[in-house]
Design a protein around this motif. Structure first.
Motif, PDB file in Angstrom:
ATOM      1  N   ILE A  62       0.831  -1.203   0.000  1.00  0.00           N
ATOM      2  CA  ILE A  62       0.000   0.000   0.000  1.00  0.00           C
ATOM      3  C   ILE A  62       0.865   1.252   0.000  1.00  0.00           C
ATOM      4  CG2 ILE A  62      -1.688   1.324   1.316  1.00  0.00           C
ATOM      5  CD1 ILE A  62      -2.930  -1.285   2.218  1.00  0.00           C
ATOM      6  N   ALA A  63       1.920   1.258   0.799  1.00  0.00           N
ATOM      7  CA  ALA A  63       2.794   2.422   0.862  1.00  0.00           C
ATOM      8  C   ALA A  63       3.507   2.657  -0.474  1.00  0.00           C
ATOM      9  CB  ALA A  63       3.813   2.248   1.987  1.00  0.00           C
ATOM     10  N   LEU A  64       4.008   1.582  -1.073  1.00  0.00           N
ATOM     11  CA  LEU A  64       4.700   1.726  -2.350  1.00  0.00           C
ATOM     12  C   LEU A  64       3.738   2.178  -3.454  1.00  0.00           C
ATOM     13  CD1 LEU A  64       7.020  -1.421  -2.206  1.00  0.00           C
ATOM     14  CD2 LEU A  64       7.733   0.978  -2.132  1.00  0.00           C
ATOM     15  N   ALA A  65       2.530   1.626  -3.444  1.00  0.00           N
ATOM     16  CA  ALA A  65       1.539   2.033  -4.431  1.00  0.00           C
ATOM     17  C   ALA A  65       1.121   3.486  -4.225  1.00  0.00           C
ATOM     18  CB  ALA A  65       0.321   1.120  -4.354  1.00  0.00           C
ATOM     19  N   GLY A  66       0.942   3.870  -2.968  1.00  0.00           N
ATOM     20  CA  GLY A  66       0.578   5.254  -2.673  1.00  0.00           C
ATOM     21  C   GLY A  66       1.666   6.230  -3.106  1.00  0.00           C
ATOM     22  N   GLY A  67       2.916   5.869  -2.857  1.00  0.00           N
ATOM     23  CA  GLY A  67       4.018   6.717  -3.280  1.00  0.00           C
ATOM     24  C   GLY A  67       4.102   6.838  -4.791  1.00  0.00           C
ATOM     25  N   ALA A  68       3.890   5.714  -5.478  1.00  0.00           N
ATOM     26  CA  ALA A  68       3.915   5.736  -6.935  1.00  0.00           C
ATOM     27  C   ALA A  68       2.781   6.596  -7.489  1.00  0.00           C
ATOM     28  CB  ALA A  68       3.810   4.315  -7.482  1.00  0.00           C
ATOM     29  N   GLY A  69       1.590   6.462  -6.908  1.00  0.00           N
ATOM     30  CA  GLY A  69       0.457   7.273  -7.351  1.00  0.00           C
ATOM     31  C   GLY A  69       0.693   8.755  -7.117  1.00  0.00           C
ATOM     32  N   ALA A  70       1.268   9.094  -5.959  1.00  0.00           N
ATOM     33  CA  ALA A  70       1.557  10.498  -5.658  1.00  0.00           C
ATOM     34  C   ALA A  70       2.585  11.061  -6.635  1.00  0.00           C
ATOM     35  CB  ALA A  70       2.059  10.631  -4.223  1.00  0.00           C
ATOM     36  N   ALA A  71       3.602  10.259  -6.944  1.00  0.00           N
ATOM     37  CA  ALA A  71       4.626  10.703  -7.891  1.00  0.00           C
ATOM     38  C   ALA A  71       4.015  10.980  -9.260  1.00  0.00           C
ATOM     39  CB  ALA A  71       5.731   9.656  -7.999  1.00  0.00           C
ATOM     40  N   LEU A  72       3.126  10.093  -9.711  1.00  0.00           N
ATOM     41  CA  LEU A  72       2.494  10.272 -11.010  1.00  0.00           C
ATOM     42  C   LEU A  72       1.572  11.492 -11.005  1.00  0.00           C
ATOM     43  CD1 LEU A  72       1.892   9.353 -13.881  1.00  0.00           C
ATOM     44  CD2 LEU A  72       0.181   7.775 -12.961  1.00  0.00           C
ATOM     45  N   ALA A  73       0.840  11.683  -9.917  1.00  0.00           N
ATOM     46  CA  ALA A  73      -0.073  12.823  -9.834  1.00  0.00           C
ATOM     47  C   ALA A  73       0.688  14.142  -9.942  1.00  0.00           C
ATOM     48  CB  ALA A  73      -0.860  12.769  -8.521  1.00  0.00           C
ATOM     49  N   LEU A  84      10.068  13.597 -15.305  1.00  0.00           N
ATOM     50  CA  LEU A  84      10.765  12.325 -15.531  1.00  0.00           C
ATOM     51  C   LEU A  84      11.416  11.746 -14.277  1.00  0.00           C
ATOM     52  CD1 LEU A  84      12.293  12.918 -19.078  1.00  0.00           C
ATOM     53  CD2 LEU A  84      10.378  11.436 -18.455  1.00  0.00           C
ATOM     54  N   PRO A  85      12.162  12.539 -13.470  1.00  0.00           N
ATOM     55  CA  PRO A  85      12.741  11.948 -12.250  1.00  0.00           C
ATOM     56  C   PRO A  85      11.692  11.389 -11.294  1.00  0.00           C
ATOM     57  CG  PRO A  85      13.740  14.077 -12.724  1.00  0.00           C
ATOM     58  CD  PRO A  85      12.563  13.946 -13.637  1.00  0.00           C
ATOM     59  N   LEU A  86      10.547  12.068 -11.220  1.00  0.00           N
ATOM     60  CA  LEU A  86       9.482  11.579 -10.340  1.00  0.00           C
ATOM     61  C   LEU A  86       8.931  10.235 -10.807  1.00  0.00           C
ATOM     62  CD1 LEU A  86       7.419  14.812  -9.593  1.00  0.00           C
ATOM     63  CD2 LEU A  86       8.641  13.408  -7.928  1.00  0.00           C
ATOM     64  N   LEU A  87       8.887  10.026 -12.118  1.00  0.00           N
ATOM     65  CA  LEU A  87       8.352   8.780 -12.654  1.00  0.00           C
ATOM     66  C   LEU A  87       9.283   7.599 -12.402  1.00  0.00           C
ATOM     67  CD1 LEU A  87       7.031  10.150 -16.073  1.00  0.00           C
ATOM     68  CD2 LEU A  87       5.696   9.680 -14.010  1.00  0.00           C
ATOM     69  N   ILE A  88      10.575   7.873 -12.267  1.00  0.00           N
ATOM     70  CA  ILE A  88      11.555   6.813 -12.038  1.00  0.00           C
ATOM     71  C   ILE A  88      11.812   6.586 -10.551  1.00  0.00           C
ATOM     72  CG2 ILE A  88      13.891   6.025 -12.586  1.00  0.00           C
ATOM     73  CD1 ILE A  88      12.039   6.233 -14.992  1.00  0.00           C
ATOM     74  N   ALA A  89      11.630   7.623  -9.733  1.00  0.00           N
ATOM     75  CA  ALA A  89      11.986   7.556  -8.307  1.00  0.00           C
ATOM     76  C   ALA A  89      11.325   6.396  -7.551  1.00  0.00           C
ATOM     77  CB  ALA A  89      11.660   8.884  -7.622  1.00  0.00           C
ATOM     78  N   GLY A  94      11.499   1.210  -4.137  1.00  0.00           N
ATOM     79  CA  GLY A  94      11.174  -0.202  -3.985  1.00  0.00           C
ATOM     80  C   GLY A  94      12.381  -1.083  -3.763  1.00  0.00           C
ATOM     81  N   PHE A  95      13.544  -0.669  -4.256  1.00  0.00           N
ATOM     82  CA  PHE A  95      14.760  -1.454  -4.041  1.00  0.00           C
ATOM     83  C   PHE A  95      15.049  -1.639  -2.559  1.00  0.00           C
ATOM     84  CE2 PHE A  95      15.991  -1.277  -8.473  1.00  0.00           C
ATOM     85  CZ  PHE A  95      16.830  -2.372  -8.605  1.00  0.00           C
ATOM     86  N   GLY A  96      14.730  -0.624  -1.773  1.00  0.00           N
ATOM     87  CA  GLY A  96      14.993  -0.727  -0.351  1.00  0.00           C
ATOM     88  C   GLY A  96      13.895  -1.397   0.443  1.00  0.00           C
ATOM     89  N   GLN A  97      12.751  -1.661  -0.199  1.00  0.00           N
ATOM     90  CA  GLN A  97      11.598  -2.195   0.513  1.00  0.00           C
ATOM     91  C   GLN A  97      11.308  -3.663   0.185  1.00  0.00           C
ATOM     92  OE1 GLN A  97      10.013  -0.355   2.867  1.00  0.00           O
ATOM     93  NE2 GLN A  97      11.565   1.203   2.428  1.00  0.00           N
ATOM     94  N   THR A 104      12.590  -6.755 -11.225  1.00  0.00           N
ATOM     95  CA  THR A 104      11.276  -6.865 -11.854  1.00  0.00           C
ATOM     96  C   THR A 104      10.367  -5.747 -11.387  1.00  0.00           C
ATOM     97  OG1 THR A 104      11.502  -9.275 -11.994  1.00  0.00           O
ATOM     98  CG2 THR A 104       9.277  -8.368 -12.199  1.00  0.00           C
ATOM     99  N   PHE A 105      10.394  -5.471 -10.078  1.00  0.00           N
ATOM    100  CA  PHE A 105       9.589  -4.371  -9.546  1.00  0.00           C
ATOM    101  C   PHE A 105       9.988  -3.050 -10.181  1.00  0.00           C
ATOM    102  CE2 PHE A 105       9.481  -0.725  -6.714  1.00  0.00           C
ATOM    103  CZ  PHE A 105       8.126  -0.629  -6.437  1.00  0.00           C
ATOM    104  N   ALA A 106      11.295  -2.798 -10.245  1.00  0.00           N
ATOM    105  CA  ALA A 106      11.780  -1.515 -10.755  1.00  0.00           C
ATOM    106  C   ALA A 106      11.374  -1.306 -12.206  1.00  0.00           C
ATOM    107  CB  ALA A 106      13.293  -1.438 -10.607  1.00  0.00           C
ATOM    108  N   ILE A 107      11.542  -2.325 -13.031  1.00  0.00           N
ATOM    109  CA  ILE A 107      11.233  -2.201 -14.457  1.00  0.00           C
ATOM    110  C   ILE A 107       9.741  -1.992 -14.679  1.00  0.00           C
ATOM    111  CG2 ILE A 107      11.188  -3.449 -16.654  1.00  0.00           C
ATOM    112  CD1 ILE A 107      13.833  -4.798 -15.699  1.00  0.00           C
ATOM    113  N   PHE A 108       8.921  -2.800 -14.036  1.00  0.00           N
ATOM    114  CA  PHE A 108       7.482  -2.710 -14.259  1.00  0.00           C
ATOM    115  C   PHE A 108       6.891  -1.445 -13.639  1.00  0.00           C
ATOM    116  CE2 PHE A 108       7.696  -7.067 -15.636  1.00  0.00           C
ATOM    117  CZ  PHE A 108       6.649  -7.170 -16.543  1.00  0.00           C
ATOM    118  N   THR A 109       7.387  -1.041 -12.485  1.00  0.00           N
ATOM    119  CA  THR A 109       6.871   0.185 -11.873  1.00  0.00           C
ATOM    120  C   THR A 109       7.196   1.394 -12.739  1.00  0.00           C
ATOM    121  OG1 THR A 109       7.027  -0.707  -9.630  1.00  0.00           O
ATOM    122  CG2 THR A 109       7.002   1.689  -9.840  1.00  0.00           C
ATOM    123  N   ALA A 110       8.425   1.464 -13.246  1.00  0.00           N
ATOM    124  CA  ALA A 110       8.775   2.560 -14.153  1.00  0.00           C
ATOM    125  C   ALA A 110       7.887   2.538 -15.392  1.00  0.00           C
ATOM    126  CB  ALA A 110      10.244   2.471 -14.535  1.00  0.00           C
ATOM    127  N   ALA A 111       7.634   1.337 -15.942  1.00  0.00           N
ATOM    128  CA  ALA A 111       6.789   1.224 -17.132  1.00  0.00           C
ATOM    129  C   ALA A 111       5.356   1.649 -16.835  1.00  0.00           C
ATOM    130  CB  ALA A 111       6.816  -0.212 -17.650  1.00  0.00           C
TER     131      ALA A 111
END
Length: 262
Positions: A62-73, A84-89, A94-97, A104-111
């Motif tokens: 939930i935290a990772l998804a929320g962070g990703a959604g906030a970055a995209l917003a 662009l940096p926000l979309l990759i961040a 996730g690497f630390g979590q 796999t997480f990094a590639i798909f989340t960025a995509a």
């Protein structure tokens, strides 16, 4: 009679849920603006949540998804260079979590986030009709592949990863996309290159579907979640749109999109 019945057992729920998703999506596309931002952010965040749950149940999905959604917003209201940096961040976070499957997480989340940003950019720059074209190519590819695969059958495309996909269904998706391209040439006045772009977009959407199937196969799960009856999760429903959107975001300058129009 049991085999044919089993072959079409998922058709009812698949069509019903698919129609509801399509109506909600097209309404959001038509309204545009903040409504479309909210829609793309919500879908992207849920897809990241499903991805994390597939890859590592111990990770804070939930935290990772929320962070990703906030970055995209935030990215969708910033100039692209700052976005662009926000979309990759979130991929780096996730690497630390996650304890496993970090790449796999990094590639798909960025995509996922690039796809969400690409959809908003397409809607903002080119308007409703070209979003409708993109959605039509992806939907027709999926529907044509579904019916051709079951009616015609034949050799499997990649049975180890996606046992239901056939070459007949794959090629039918390309043909359907070409037809969509031809229709939109008549509607928009674009030139014949739109047919080629539509076929390539169909191929990209199929690769998005295959890539997600490969992740599910590797994780030993049938669906990304159970949110959508007959479809699984949002990741299962939007994997084709993921591939198509990222592809179009990358090539729209190469082909001077829309082709033949100023």
């Amino acid at each position: 009679m049991s085999a044919p019945a089993g072959r079409w057992a998922d058709l009812g729920p698949r069509m019903g849920v698919g129609a509801i998703v399509a109506v909600i999506g097209l309404l959001g596309v038509w309204l545009g603006g903040i409504v479309f931002i909210v829609l793309t952010v919500a879908i992207s965040a849920v897809m990241v949540w499903e991805l994390v749950r597939m890859l590592d149940r111990a990770a804070p999905a939930i935290a990772l998804a929320g962070g990703a959604g906030a970055a995209l917003a935030i990215a969708e209201i910033l100039p692209p260079g700052y976005a662009l940096p926000l979309l990759i961040a979130p991929s780096f976070v996730g690497f630390g979590q996650l304890n496993r499957h970090r790449a796999t997480f990094a590639i798909f989340t960025a995509a996922i986030l690039l796809a969400g940003f690409g959809l908003f950019t397409l809607r903002d720059r080119f308007g409703f009709e070209w979003m409708l074209w993109l959605a039509a190519v992806v939907i027709v590819t999926d529907v044509a592949g579904y019916f051709a695969g079951r009616f015609i059958g034949g050799p499997k495309f990649w049975p180890r990863v996606s046992p239901k996909k056939t070459w007949a269904g794959t090629i039918a998706g390309w043909v359907g996309a070409a037809v969509v391209g031809g229709i939109f040439i008549g509607i928009t006045g674009a030139n014949g290159q739109l047919v080629g772009v539509s076929i390539a977009l169909s191929m990209a959407s199929q690769f998005g579907d295959i890539a997600e199937s490969a992740v599910k196969r590797r994780m030993g799960v049938k669906d990304s979640s159970s949110l959508l009856p007959g479809h699984g999760g949002l990741f299962d429903r939007f994997d084709g749109m993921l591939g198509a959107s990222v592809f179009l975001l990358m090539v729209q300058q190469i082909v001077n999109f829309p082709p033949g129009l100023p």
